[in-house]
Design an enzyme around this catalytic site. Structure first.
Site, PDB file in Angstrom:
ATOM      1  N   ASP A  38      41.308  44.638  41.585  1.00  0.00           N
ATOM      2  CA  ASP A  38      41.283  45.049  43.007  1.00  0.00           C
ATOM      3  C   ASP A  38      42.485  45.953  43.271  1.00  0.00           C
ATOM      4  O   ASP A  38      42.416  46.867  44.085  1.00  0.00           O
ATOM      5  CB  ASP A  38      41.400  43.844  43.953  1.00  0.00           C
ATOM      6  CG  ASP A  38      40.193  42.922  43.895  1.00  0.00           C
ATOM      7  OD1 ASP A  38      39.073  43.424  43.728  1.00  0.00           O
ATOM      8  OD2 ASP A  38      40.396  41.699  44.018  1.00  0.00           O
ATOM      9  N   HIS A  65      42.427  40.303  42.874  1.00  0.00           N
ATOM     10  CA  HIS A  65      42.146  40.301  41.438  1.00  0.00           C
ATOM     11  C   HIS A  65      42.956  41.457  40.857  1.00  0.00           C
ATOM     12  O   HIS A  65      43.226  42.437  41.571  1.00  0.00           O
ATOM     13  CB  HIS A  65      40.665  40.544  41.162  1.00  0.00           C
ATOM     14  CG  HIS A  65      39.785  39.432  41.651  1.00  0.00           C
ATOM     15  ND1 HIS A  65      38.685  39.642  42.429  1.00  0.00           N
ATOM     16  CD2 HIS A  65      39.875  38.096  41.471  1.00  0.00           C
ATOM     17  CE1 HIS A  65      38.120  38.475  42.715  1.00  0.00           C
ATOM     18  NE2 HIS A  65      38.826  37.526  42.140  1.00  0.00           N
TER      19      HIS A  65
HETATM   20  C1  GLO Z   1      34.807  31.554  42.763  1.00  0.00           C
HETATM   21  C2  GLO Z   1      36.221  31.538  43.071  1.00  0.00           C
HETATM   22  C3  GLO Z   1      36.800  32.928  43.160  1.00  0.00           C
HETATM   23  C4  GLO Z   1      38.298  32.894  43.031  1.00  0.00           C
HETATM   24  C5  GLO Z   1      38.886  34.284  43.004  1.00  0.00           C
HETATM   25  C6  GLO Z   1      40.393  34.248  42.814  1.00  0.00           C
HETATM   26  O1  GLO Z   1      34.102  30.591  42.865  1.00  0.00           O
HETATM   27  O2  GLO Z   1      36.448  30.811  44.227  1.00  0.00           O
HETATM   28  O3  GLO Z   1      36.414  33.533  44.358  1.00  0.00           O
HETATM   29  O4  GLO Z   1      38.868  32.175  44.053  1.00  0.00           O
HETATM   30  O5  GLO Z   1      38.296  34.985  41.976  1.00  0.00           O
HETATM   31  O6  GLO Z   1      40.684  33.917  41.529  1.00  0.00           O
END
Ligand code: GLO
Ligand code: MG
Length: 343
Positions: A53, A50
């Site tokens: 992150d 993210h």
């Molecule tokens: C939630 C999503 C989340 C995304 C992550 C990357 O249900 O799967 O984990 O994959 O935020 O954008």
């Protein structure tokens, strides 16, 4: 470890404190550097990010400060011989995104979302990846009448175009999900995601990421969702995990619930030489019951499951399968697959 040409990734959120809507954290936070060490030890190649992150508190930082912190993260990755698979703007936690991000009714909130996503593009550039994931978490409603769904779809398209325009090298992958946190989301399946991308200003730079659990929540088979995207040359990333029925998004270890469903995902990926296209991303969560020192086994299990299933897929007698297809003897084909899975 033989990895058959595949490269693997997970996100820092996949090593987590175990809080759920009904209870507090049950494990201490693991520092980012330790997560990187776990990633490396378990045989992974890349980290998913993210935006925050990579650059915490980025809403309060200048463009120069963001670039500088992203640069420090890039150096840390380089030190470990790792790469960043993608950067995803976290458009679901800030107060400005309560009513959605690109589809919020308040124009100021929509402007915040575009601005935040542009910052995520800047971070991706510094981390050395051209890939942005858009998980459109709050782009939907609890109440159908709350938003104009036609307008909302156009707003999503405008946001994709704004990001494509912002960086001519950027590739966007849309990660569909039918619900959670919203009751009903605007981009629930890969068909929706790719249709949107194909209407964009540069369809060649918009693809999809399929998460197994999200497909199951949409009542669809993840392997077929992947096949649809593969057929159009649009499967650029995956979030492998598992899901026990139509409940909350469980992010269980890959293959831990439905082995045959996992086998079929690996089969379509392997038959289509996915190792030449994208990384094998995981999006899995440790069970809340797992003690802190044992809370990375879901990552080990998922990666090993993938590799074991590659072996099973490659051991199949292709000629026999072709004969059974011609003979329309799908019961025998069923038995062949079940036997392969039972070892
Ligand atoms: C939630 C999503 C989340 C995304 C992550 C990357 O249900 O799967 O984990 O994959 O935020 O954008
Ligand atoms: Mg995901």
């Amino acid at each position: 470890m033989e990895k058959y040409g595949y490269k693997f990734s997970f996100g820092p959120w996949n090593i987590h404190e175990g809080a759920d809507p009904f209870g507090p954290p049950v494990r201490p936070s693991v520092p980012f550097a330790e997560k990187l060490a776990i990633l490396k030890d378990l045989g992974f190649d890349a980290m998913q990010f993210h935006d925050d992150d990579a650059v915490p508190e980025l809403d309060n930082l200048s463009a120069a400060q963001i670039r500088q912190q992203a640069g420090a993260m890039k150096a840390l990755l380089d030190d470990h011989g790792l790469t960043a698979e993608f950067v995803a703007p976290r458009l679901w936690e800030h107060p400005m995104t309560i009513d959605g991000a690109f589809t919020a009714n308040d124009p100021a909130a929509r402007a915040y979302a575009i601005d935040r996503a542009r910052k995520a593009v800047d971070i991706a550039r510094v981390l050395g990846t051209d890939l942005m994931v858009l998980w459109l978490a709050r782009e939907g409603t609890y109440l159908r009448e709350a938003k104009d769904a036609v307008r909302a779809t156009q707003q999503l398209l405008e946001a994709v175009n704004a990001l494509l325009d912002y960086d001519p090298d950027l590739r966007i992958v849309i990660e569909p999900k039918p619900n959670e946190p919203m009751d009903l989301a605007y981009i629930p399946t890969i068909g929706h995601a790719l249709a949107l991308g194909m209407q964009s200003n540069d369809p060649s730079r918009v693809g999809g990421l399929i998460e197994s659990a999200h497909a199951v929540l949409a009542g669809l088979d993840p392997a077929d969702e992947m096949s649809f995207a593969l057929a159009l040359g649009k499967l650029w990333s995956v979030h492998l995990n598992d899901q026990n029925g139509l409940k909350y998004d469980q992010d269980r270890s890959f293959g831990s619930v439905n082995l045959r469903r996992a086998f079929n995902q690996v089969r379509v990926l392997d038959e289509n030489r996915y190792w030449e296209i994208g990384l094998v991303g995981l999006d899995v969560k440790a069970l809340r019951t797992q003690p802190p020192e044992l809370a990375a086994k879901h990552l080990r299990n998922s990666l090993q499951m993938f590799l074991r299933l590659v072996e099973v897929v490659r051991s199949l007698d292709r000629q026999r399968i072709d004969e059974l297809r011609v003979a329309r003897d799908y019961e025998e084909l069923d038995w062949l697959v079940v036997q392969a899975l039972m070892g």
